[in-house]
Scaffold this motif. Structure first.
Motif, PDB file in Angstrom:
ATOM      1  N   HIS A   1      61.702 -60.794 -19.044  1.00 36.32           N
ATOM      2  CA  HIS A   1      60.937 -60.130 -20.109  1.00 36.32           C
ATOM      3  C   HIS A   1      61.850 -59.285 -20.996  1.00 36.32           C
ATOM      4  O   HIS A   1      62.730 -58.578 -20.489  1.00 36.32           O
TER       5      HIS A   1
ATOM      6  N   ALA B   1      61.429 -56.561 -22.397  1.00 35.03           N
ATOM      7  CA  ALA B   1      61.370 -55.105 -22.195  1.00 35.03           C
ATOM      8  C   ALA B   1      62.305 -54.660 -21.071  1.00 35.03           C
ATOM      9  O   ALA B   1      62.461 -53.469 -20.830  1.00 35.03           O
TER      10      ALA B   1
ATOM     11  N   ALA C   1      54.728 -50.561 -13.283  1.00 37.60           N
ATOM     12  CA  ALA C   1      54.210 -49.364 -13.960  1.00 37.60           C
ATOM     13  C   ALA C   1      53.794 -49.665 -15.392  1.00 37.60           C
ATOM     14  O   ALA C   1      52.786 -49.160 -15.875  1.00 37.60           O
ATOM     15  N   ALA C   2      54.571 -50.474 -16.097  1.00 35.44           N
ATOM     16  CA  ALA C   2      54.266 -50.751 -17.511  1.00 35.44           C
ATOM     17  C   ALA C   2      53.352 -51.962 -17.643  1.00 35.44           C
ATOM     18  O   ALA C   2      52.954 -52.320 -18.737  1.00 35.44           O
ATOM     19  N   ARG C   3      53.037 -52.585 -16.523  1.00 38.70           N
ATOM     20  CA  ARG C   3      52.226 -53.791 -16.460  1.00 38.70           C
ATOM     21  C   ARG C   3      52.774 -54.899 -17.363  1.00 38.70           C
ATOM     22  O   ARG C   3      52.120 -55.362 -18.298  1.00 38.70           O
ATOM     23  N   ILE C   4      54.008 -55.289 -17.061  1.00 42.79           N
ATOM     24  CA  ILE C   4      54.569 -56.479 -17.698  1.00 42.79           C
ATOM     25  C   ILE C   4      53.799 -57.661 -17.113  1.00 42.79           C
ATOM     26  O   ILE C   4      53.716 -57.804 -15.905  1.00 42.79           O
ATOM     27  N   PRO C   5      53.177 -58.477 -17.979  1.00 39.91           N
ATOM     28  CA  PRO C   5      52.250 -59.478 -17.446  1.00 39.91           C
ATOM     29  C   PRO C   5      52.948 -60.642 -16.738  1.00 39.91           C
ATOM     30  O   PRO C   5      54.097 -60.971 -17.031  1.00 39.91           O
TER      31      PRO C   5
ATOM     32  N   ARG D   1      52.635 -64.035 -16.870  1.00 39.45           N
ATOM     33  CA  ARG D   1      51.927 -64.968 -17.734  1.00 39.45           C
ATOM     34  C   ARG D   1      52.935 -65.754 -18.567  1.00 39.45           C
ATOM     35  O   ARG D   1      53.985 -65.236 -18.934  1.00 39.45           O
TER      36      ARG D   1
ATOM     37  N   ARG E   1      60.663 -66.188 -26.521  1.00 38.08           N
ATOM     38  CA  ARG E   1      60.702 -65.869 -25.096  1.00 38.08           C
ATOM     39  C   ARG E   1      61.504 -66.909 -24.316  1.00 38.08           C
ATOM     40  O   ARG E   1      62.224 -66.575 -23.384  1.00 38.08           O
TER      41      ARG E   1
END
Lengths: 411, 109
Positions: free
Chosen positions: A117, A119, A165-169, A171, A181
């Motif tokens: 990801h 992020a 914590a940041a809820r990286i999906p 998906r 991506r």
């Protein structure tokens, strides 16, 4: 070890290669937690190592590992819940094991996109991908990137912590986000490959085949999961055509051997054939190629020549021209200049290279390229200075040995 | 899941009229799409006052608790299903207010 023992240990290694990502991915979907997935998968493989030599290899190793890992995960969560009653209810179990196979494949793809990801910092993406998707252990990854085990362990837990914590999906990105991506995923795989192919450490082997093979294995997986993506095919072809030259790339005395001087009989014909097949397939698709496909095509031209003198340099330059259109970065311009030297002579190439002084002054290959061009032009003092600078900046031991010999040949 | 989108800037310039128009439009969209929780612009760091009442008597100090080149000029609190949704909104938010933003999740439950 006995023959039976060998067969079991081979089965375990094969299961680890084939099943690790599947097991982690399916646990992640079911429990929504990378930590639980990773630990339960590791538990399941440890159980296999203990049980299979006694009970025999199960008829369906993947199914056995998945079932065992799910049970281990549930045990682990129950234990934690007993320890901390407040966590009760945090766990939502979906007891649905009737997942069709293609959905499992989607899980692995989800896992790759989560680990890569944008992020997350690049070094975290690399570490997390090698741990969660490739199944390398933390000590193996730490050795691969020359950092302390504790540091690598923290890097991986920090990344998992941020995902949670940041809820990286978990998906696969939708169609509009997919191309950037995917290229983020490919950047991670290419970085792993390059660190293996030109290892930067002063006390490592010059070529780290454990990293190049992992990178190729992961890229093959990405290709299986994204069969229609031309850049995935391009990167796989690029890796295969590069790795095919591995045996010829370092001399017995530990020096890097340049493409021109390599013993082409030592190139791996099977890998080259596969790489060429992928490049042809992409050419026939009629879709405009991205940078990995063009780089693969350049390597296809090189590996098509039985002797360096047969290299079609005008084709190489034409491909670099196409690449510069897409990515006019100084490193691409530098590599193009190397081909220009063969086509138009060292004087023309040097003029291009000298214009790159500012952006590339800290890059060893810039000075190495200049040194070779100056040498061909008979400017020995200038060449010597450029070799000195290249040696100072280079990290790869075989490359340093090569550059040092070249410099010392000068009068 | 809630996220704080902080607006980061190194200048004390307030949003100009054109920026106000795009910010208002972005806010309207947050409300319409159900992402809106709260938002606000902050006065300059020089207007801050620090209170420390960990000890017996409260200590009042003029100025921000830490001097930095960049500071938070405002913020949004949004609700989003995951980080990808939050990042997409923050990307539009940065464009709307013409400043850099930082996305940070609130602690989950």
């Amino acid at each position: 070890m006995t023959q039976v023992g060998n067969a079991v240990s081979e089965a375990i290694t094969r299961a680890h290669h084939e099943q690790w990502a599947r097991v982690v991915a399916s646990l992640t979907r079911r429990f929504g937690d990378l930590d639980v997935a990773e630990e339960a998968a590791a538990d399941a493989f440890a159980t296999a190592i203990a049980r299979w030599p006694i009970d025999g290899v199960p008829p369906n190793p993947g199914g056995w590992l998945t079932t065992t890992a799910h049970r281990k995960a549930i045990d682990r969560i129950r234990r934690e819940q007993h320890r901390d009653a407040k966590q009760k209810g945090a766990l939502v179990l979906h007891d649905d094991d009737s997942t069709p196979m293609h959905a499992v494949d989607d899980d692995r793809l989800r896992l790759i996109f989560t680990c890569c990801h944008p992020a997350l910092a690049m070094e975290s993406r690399v570490a997390l991908t090698l741990r969660m998707v490739a199944g390398l252990t933390v000590p193996e990854i730490a050795r691969g990137f020359l950092v302390q085990e504790a540091t690598m362990g923290q890097r991986i837990s920090r990344a998992k912590g941020k995902i949670k914590a940041a809820r990286i999906p978990y998906r696969v990105p939708d169609a509009t986000d997919l191309p950037p991506r995917v290229s983020g995923v490919l950047a991670v795989l290419f970085l792993v490959f390059n660190e293996g192919y030109l290892a930067s450490g002063s006390d490592t082997e010059p070529v780290r085949s454990e990293l190049t093979s992992e990178a190729i294995r992961l890229t093959r997986l990405a290709r299986d999961l994204l069969p229609d993506d031309g850049e995935v095919a391009g990167l796989l072809a690029l890796m295969l055509l590069t790795d095919a030259r591995r045996a010829a790339r370092v001399s017995d005395s530990g020096e890097l051997v340049t493409l021109a001087d390599q013993d082409r009989d030592r190139w791996d014909a099977t890998l080259i054939a596969e790489g060429h097949r992928l490049v042809r397939e992409r050419l026939q698709s009629g879709v405009a190629p991205g940078r990995y496909q063009i780089l693969a095509a350049i390597n296809a031209v090189h590996t098509s020549a039985r002797h360096v003198a047969h290299t079609d340099w005008s084709q190489v330059v034409a491909l670099y021209d196409q690449l510069v259109q897409l990515d006019p970065s100084p490193i691409i311009v530098l590599n193009r200049a190397v081909a220009i030297a063969e086509l138009d002579g060292p004087q023309v190439a040097l003029a291009t290279v000298d214009r790159l002084a500012e952006p590339l002054t800290g890059y060893h290959a810039y000075h190495a390229t200049r040194a070779e061009l100056l040498r061909r032009l008979g400017r020995e003092a200038d060449a010597r200075a450029a070799y000195d600078r290249a040696i100072e900046l280079a990290g790869n031991t075989a490359e340093i040995a090569y550059l040092t010999r070249r410099r010392d040949e000068l009068r | 899941m809630q996220y704080l989108i902080s607006v980061i800037t190194d200048s004390t310039e307030l949003a100009d009229p054109a920026e106000m128009v795009t910010i208002d439009a972005f806010n309207d969209r947050l409300v319409a799409d159900g992402h809106w929780v709260f938002a606000g612009g902050l006065a300059s760091p020089g207007t801050a006052t620090v209170i420390d009442h960990r000890g017996e008597a409260p200590v009042i100090t003029d100025g921000p608790f830490v001097e930095t080149k960049e500071h938070m000029a405002g913020f949004w609190i949004i609700t989003a299903s995951d980080l990808d949704v939050a990042l997409a909104l923050a990307t539009d938010g940065s464009k709307a207010c013409n400043r850099k933003v930082e996305v940070r999740p609130f602690l989950g439950d």
